[in-house]
Structures are given as structure tokens and as C-alpha cells.
Design an enzyme around this catalytic site. Structure first.
Site, PDB file in Angstrom:
ATOM      1  N   GLU A  21       5.575   7.653 -11.696  1.00 44.89           N
ATOM      2  CA  GLU A  21       6.281   7.043 -12.826  1.00 44.89           C
ATOM      3  C   GLU A  21       5.390   6.049 -13.550  1.00 44.89           C
ATOM      4  OE1 GLU A  21       9.601   5.656 -10.685  1.00 44.89           O
ATOM      5  OE2 GLU A  21       8.579   3.942  -9.796  1.00 44.89           O
ATOM      6  N   ILE A  57       0.304  -3.874  -2.998  1.00 43.48           N
ATOM      7  CA  ILE A  57       0.103  -2.831  -1.989  1.00 43.48           C
ATOM      8  C   ILE A  57      -0.351  -1.519  -2.624  1.00 43.48           C
ATOM      9  CG2 ILE A  57       1.276  -1.394  -0.275  1.00 43.48           C
ATOM     10  CD1 ILE A  57       2.855  -3.889   0.558  1.00 43.48           C
ATOM     11  N   ILE A  83       4.515  -0.430  -8.400  1.00 43.80           N
ATOM     12  CA  ILE A  83       3.928  -1.635  -8.962  1.00 43.80           C
ATOM     13  C   ILE A  83       3.637  -2.631  -7.848  1.00 43.80           C
ATOM     14  CG2 ILE A  83       4.342  -3.577 -10.533  1.00 43.80           C
ATOM     15  CD1 ILE A  83       6.316  -1.738 -12.021  1.00 43.80           C
ATOM     16  N   GLY A  84       2.482  -3.304  -7.893  1.00 46.04           N
ATOM     17  CA  GLY A  84       2.253  -4.405  -6.973  1.00 46.04           C
ATOM     18  C   GLY A  84       0.948  -4.326  -6.226  1.00 46.04           C
ATOM     19  N   GLY A 135      12.610   4.189  -9.035  1.00 45.10           N
ATOM     20  CA  GLY A 135      12.299   5.574  -8.662  1.00 45.10           C
ATOM     21  C   GLY A 135      12.113   5.782  -7.179  1.00 45.10           C
TER      22      GLY A 135
END
Length: 631
Positions: free
Chosen positions: A241, A222, A219-220, A339
Site C-alpha cells: 500500500e 521497523i 510505515i515506521g 491494511g
């Protein structure tokens, strides 16, 4: 219940949220659906209408919606336990009103199924049932699947906006105890705006991803930046994931096809979907999407079955030995293990896999380095130094796998922000992690000058500017030369290539001196090097080459000549000069076949050559080079 009469019994299970919440006893543990599948109506009813609830525990992964149960006024009624800390629960955890459970995401389903982590009630959000009476868990299967299997009481919002997803996402309505009709948009996580730092990190990571790779992204900003820079790749796959909008765009563009996958080819394997409404609509009834629980998507042994698995995960800080902090910040719990370790280990065991840790070089507005000598007190290590392979910042890539502490420290300082490199190097010297005279890397490494060149033999070489981490490989190249090659390069027999000499060779300033090294792509084989140093009196670059004996005659020198000429011209040099022994015919051929006019003067068995670039004579007279060192 006979599955054939589900429609008759369905109506008996329909209730309001308030009625459904009354079924929950006090003192029980309640799991809330993850991410965009958070059942907000049920959560609100639990807090506002569940007056009978006291000493209930609430567990979940990251959720996108409100978390009113963590507010101080509800501290006697609810206690939250976070498998992963999100923005909506972070303050409560840090203030002690909620708890954090450090756990690998791959292991949560088994903890739930085995009742090691007991779940008494699961609050879900599902799609309407199909003709056979099956609802879909939609955008969140992850740990919810195991809660559906283990919890004695299942209460679900039924939302027509929830996409019907394929894979291990289906639950028959006979398993659900109460159904609460709702009609509201799913929670969104829009793409984050990409700043220059994220784009540069994304570019470095994109160069590490081969065609045919299978990707995992978190997530995010980058991960979003990485996906945005993969538009020219081919036949990528997905085993992750989380599936985001960036994946959707690459699928629609024909970049992610899954054709090269070695596990579930053609399938977009994920445990949850999080993004915009457009993404949720795209996911509805999409047969390419394979929703699986976290003990499948995140199991390292399963991940490793994907060849060329590239796992990309973020971090808060990395120390000079390679330890990764990802769940604590300033001694306070910030997020979770998630993860990261699962995928880092899975990708490391994949044939051709690449585990990557990515982070900006600084924090707090540039006042703090994220590359640290030692992690701050109270900071937990999520990924151990033994698990880490690649670390990426906007300043480049550090490859730590199989490297000792000295090489790790040098590589990580090389990708730290220039403002902190001297401080980090001094601290590393104080700990005896590097040699006392180790130089500090130059301000900014010219990553854009990396090129893959096809040489005359047809093979490809990666030709890039030298950096301080090349020192040992350079020594091995020089010590591996035959006596004849050593004599031709150094115009005499040279037995020693000490650290003091070699570290200067691999630490050019990229202006007054430049060194390029040639590698066999994907290996640690250094096969050639070229370097120039500007001569103050002439303004020319004094150039010299070395090519490993078994690579001579294959066009390595020609490729290096092409690239060093491009680098020199880009920096305004008028040309080169070189001293070449008469017996060094291969080197003379490289110069004479360069396409430049060569002026030669023979002195004592050695040719002194001058090679001017087009227009170089005029620029040579105009040049006023200063501060150059002739070696």
C-alpha cells in the site's frame, strides 16, 4: 466537453483557493487527499476563508500536513471522520472532537463508490496536465481514486512538483471543476532513525524473507529497518500500500527487480508514495511504478496471487493467544485498521507466503510488556488469533500458525522481554494455558548462532540452538526412533520421554549446556539434535547426538558435530567427552572424522572418548567450571 479543446477550457477552471472553496455548500462531506498529496493551500483556505461552511464533515486517510479543521474553535463548522488516525488528528479523536471509522482499507473505495460513505467534495493535489489533458494523482491513488469517481465536486491544486505517476492515476481535466495553481514541495516523511531494537527486529524478519519474495511493508522504523537489511537478497518484488525511500534504494541496488513476481512482474505495485523529495523525483514518470487504488492493492484475493508474498505489519500489543491490538492504546483510539488484516490474510493465502506481525517487546521506556497475558480493557482486536502466523520482537520469532494455546503462550513468552517472562508464565499457569511445571525461557536466546548447513547428501539443514517451543517436536523425534537407535543413544531400551525430561533437553542455558537442533528448512521436520553439558570435574562438554533413522548416513551427525564444536569453542570449552557403545559405529565415525585427536578407553562394551580442541589441554587445566550439571 470534447477532449481536444481541453486547453481552451482549462483556463476557465483556474481560480484562487478562496474562490474554489466558495463552491462547497455547508453540511456536505469533504474528502481530503491522502499522505504527501494533502492539498494544504485548499485546506487552509477551507478553514480560513470558508466562513459559510457549517456542519461539514471532513474525511481522509493519514495526512502529513496540518489539520486545522480539528481545532476546538472550528467544532461547529467541521467534524472530522478518520479512516486512519494520524498524529495531526489523534488528540481530536481522543477528546471526542473527531470520529474514527474502523474499516478495512481494501473496502473504503467500494464504500465511497456505492455512496455508503458519501463523498460530496474531493480536495486533491495533482500534476500539471500532459499533452492529452490528463493530470496525475501522483503520490496518492489509494481511496482518492474512488472519490474522483463518486464526488459531484472536484477541486484540485495543480502543482508542478507533483510527480506524474503511472498506473490508475490519471484524471482528465474535464472531470475537475476548479484548478488552483500552486508551486510548493510535497510533504515529506523522512526515514526514521533506526535504534538497536528496530535493527534486531529487522534482522529476524530479513531471515524469514526468501529470494524472489514479494513484499508489503507499512510505515515506521521497523519496515525501514527490514529494507535496510535486504541488500543481499535477490529478485524481490513489491505489492504494497505504501512505497518508501527504502524501496527506492533496493531498486537502485538491483535487489528489487520484480522478475520473480507472479502478478504484474517487473512492476512496483503501490497505492501511495511517502518519503523524501528525492523519492518523489525518482517516482516522476517512472514506468516501473504501478499506482493502483486500495481495493486492488489491498484486496486479499489479489494479494494472494503473488507467490511468496511476505506481509510485514506493526502492532501495539499481542496477547498470549495471538490476538493483535493495532488501533487502540490504553483504551483510546490511536491509529486504525488500515491494511493490516488485508495483507495478513492475503499473504496467508499466497503460495509460500508469510504474514508477519512485528513489534518491540516493551513500551513506556521498558516498563510495560507489549506481549501481554490479555489485552488491556478497552483495547480492540484488529487481527484475530486465527489470522496470525508469525510474531517478531527483538528477541526472536514466534510461529503461531496451527499451534494450540499452550504452544502459542510458550512461543510468545520466549520472545517477550526477559524482565516479563516469569510474570507472563505465572499468569499463563494460573489460566491453565501451560503445564504447572513449565520452565521460563532463558534470558536471551542466541539467534546469531542459527546456520544453514549443507550436509554430505547435498541437502540443506537449518541448525540452531534449541528453545522451549521445540519440546513436542523433540518428543516426536525420540518416540520415532527405532529400537536400535534408542538403544545406541540411551545405552538401553527407553520407552518413555516425558514432558519433565524433554523440556530440560530443550532449555539449555547456552553456556554450561548447549543443545542444537537440525530442521529441514521451511518445515516442521526435526531430524537431529546434539547437546553437551559441562562436567565440573573435567571442564569438558559431555556430548550426545540423536539423528532420525531415515536421515542417518547422510551427514547430519557430521554437520551437528561441526556446529556444536564451534559453539563450545566460542564459550571457551577445552573439548568434549562422550560415552559410545562399541556397536555404535556411525557415532564413532563422526568423532574420529571430526579432525580432533580422539583418546579412547574401552570399558564394558563402551568407549569413553575425550576430544580436545587445539590448545584445549592448557585451557582445561586453567578452567574452573562451576554450577554445571552432568546429565
Amino acid at each position: 466537453m470534447d477532449p481536444r479543446d481541453w486547453q481552451v477550457r482549462y483556463a476557465d477552471k483556474v481560480s484562487t483557493a478562496e474562490e474554489a472553496i466558495r463552491l462547497i455548500p455547508p453540511g456536505r462531506r469533504i474528502l481530503i487527499g491522502s499522505g504527501a498529496a494533502e492539498p494544504m493551500t485548499l485546506v487552509q483556505a477551507m478553514v480560513e476563508k470558508g466562513e459559510h461552511l457549517f456542519d461539514n464533515e471532513v474525511v481522509h486517510l493519514l495526512t502529513l500536513g496540518p489539520a486545522p479543521y480539528v481545532e476546538p474553535e472550528h467544532r461547529y463548522r467541521f467534524r472530522h471522520i478518520a479512516f486512519f488516525i494520524g498524529a495531526n488528528t489523534r488528540q481530536a479523536v481522543q477528546e471526542g472532537r473527531a470520529d474514527f471509522m474502523p474499516v478495512f482499507l481494501s473496502e473504503i473505495p467500494e464504500l465511497i463508490r456505492s455512496h455508503r460513505v458519501r463523498v460530496d467534495v474531493a480536495l486533491l493535489q495533482v500534476s500539471p496536465p500532459d499533452g492529452h489533458g490528463y493530470v496525475s494523482l501522483g503520490v496518492s491513488v489509494d481511496v482518492v481514486r474512488s472519490a474522483v469517481e463518486a464526488a459531484p465536486l472536484l477541486i484540485a491544486e495543480v502543482n508542478p512538483r507533483m510527480p506524474r505517476t503511472h498506473g490508475d492515476s490519471f484524471v482528465h481535466v474535464s472531470r475537475l471543476h476548479r484548478l488552483v495553481p500552486v508551486d510548493q514541495p510535497l510533504l515529506e516523511r523522512p526515514l526514521e532513525p533506526q535504534d538497536e531494537v528496530s535493527r534486531e527486529i529487522g534482522g529476524h524478519i530479513a531471515r524469514l524473507i526468501p529470494d524472489g519474495a514479494t513484499l508489503q511493508l507499512g510505515i515506521g522504523g521497523i519496515p525501514d529497518a527490514v529494507l535496510a537489511q535486504l541488500t543481499h537478497h535477490a529478485d524481490l518484488g513489491l505489492h504494497t500500500e505504501m512505497l518508501s525511500d527504502g524501496v527506492m534504494h533496493l531498486v537502485d541496488a538491483g535487489v528489487i527487480t520484480g522478475r520473480a513476481k507472479t502478478l504484474l512482474p517487473g512492476k512496483l505495485v503501490t497505492s501511495f508514495i511517502m518519503g523524501t523529495q528525492r523519492l518523489y523525483e525518482w517516482a516522476h514518470d517512472n514506468p516501473a511504478i504501478e499506482m493502483r487504488p486500495s481495493d486492488f492493492t489491498n484486496e486479499p484475493g489479489v494479494i494472494a496471487q503473488n507467490e511468496r508474498m511476505v506481509a510485514i505489519n506493526g502492532a501495539l500489543a499481542v496477547d498470549l493467544t495471538g490476538q493483535v491490538a493495532a488501533d487502540t492504546l490504553g483504551g483510546c483510539f490511536f491509529s486504525g485498521i488500515g491494511g493490516q488484516v488485508d495483507f495478513i490474510r492475503g499473504a496467508a493465502r499466497s503460495r509460500g507466503g508469510r504474514p508477519i506481525i512485528a513489534l518491540p517487546s516493551t513500551a513506556k521506556g521498558g516498563t510495560m510488556s507489549r506481549i501481554q497475558v490479555a489485552l488491556e480493557g478497552g483495547t480492540g482486536v484488529v487481527t484475530s488469533r486465527g489470522d496470525v502466523h508469525y510474531v517478531v520482537t527483538e528477541y526472536g520469532v514466534a510461529d503461531l500458525w496451527g499451534k494450540d494455546i499452550r504452544e502459542r503462550a510458550k512461543a510468545l513468552i520466549h520472545i517477550a522481554h526477559p524482565d516479563f517472562r516469569a510474570e507472563l508464565m505465572a499468569a499463563a499457569k494460573a489460566r491453565h494455558w501451560v503445564l504447572p511445571d513449565q520452565v521460563v525461557p532463558r534470558a536471551r536466546y542466541p539467534w546469531t548462532e542459527e546456520r544453514v548447513e549443507r550436509i554430505l547428501s547435498g541437502q540443506e539443514l537449518l541448525i540452531r540452538p534449541a528453545r522451549i517451543t521445540d519440546e513436542r517436536a523433540m518428543q516426536e523425534l525420540l518416540y520415532g526412533l527405532s529400537d536400535d537407535s534408542t538403544y545406541r543413544r540411551f545405552m538401553g531400551f527407553k520407552k518413555w520421554h516425558p514432558h519433565e525430561e524433554v523440556q530440560q533437553l530443550v532449555n539449555p542455558d547456552f553456556e554450561q549446556n548447549m543443545a542444537l537442533v537440525a530442521w529441514v528448512p521451511g518445515t516442521d521436520e526435526l531430524v537431529g539434535v546434539v547437546r553437551y553439558d559441562v562436567v565440573p570435574s573435567t571442564g569438558l562438554g559431555d556430548v550426545a547426538f540423536v539423528v532420525r533413522d531415515d536421515w542417518q548416513g547422510k551427514g547430519v551427525g557430521t554437520a551437528l558435530m561441526k556446529r556444536i564444536r564451534e559453539a563450545a569453542q566460542a564459550r571457551g570449552l577445552p573439548g568434549f567427552q562422550a560415552d559410545v557403545l562399541v556397536v555404535n559405529k556411525p557415532m564413532l565415525d563422526v568423532f574420529h572424522e571430526s579432525g580432533l585427536t580422539v583418546q579412547a578407553r574401552l570399558e564394558d562394551g563402551c568407549y569413553h572418548l575425550e576430544l580436545l580442541f587445539p590448545g584445549g589441554e592448557a585451557s582445561r587445566h586453567a578452567a574452573r567450571p562451576t554450577g554445571a550439571v552432568h546429565t
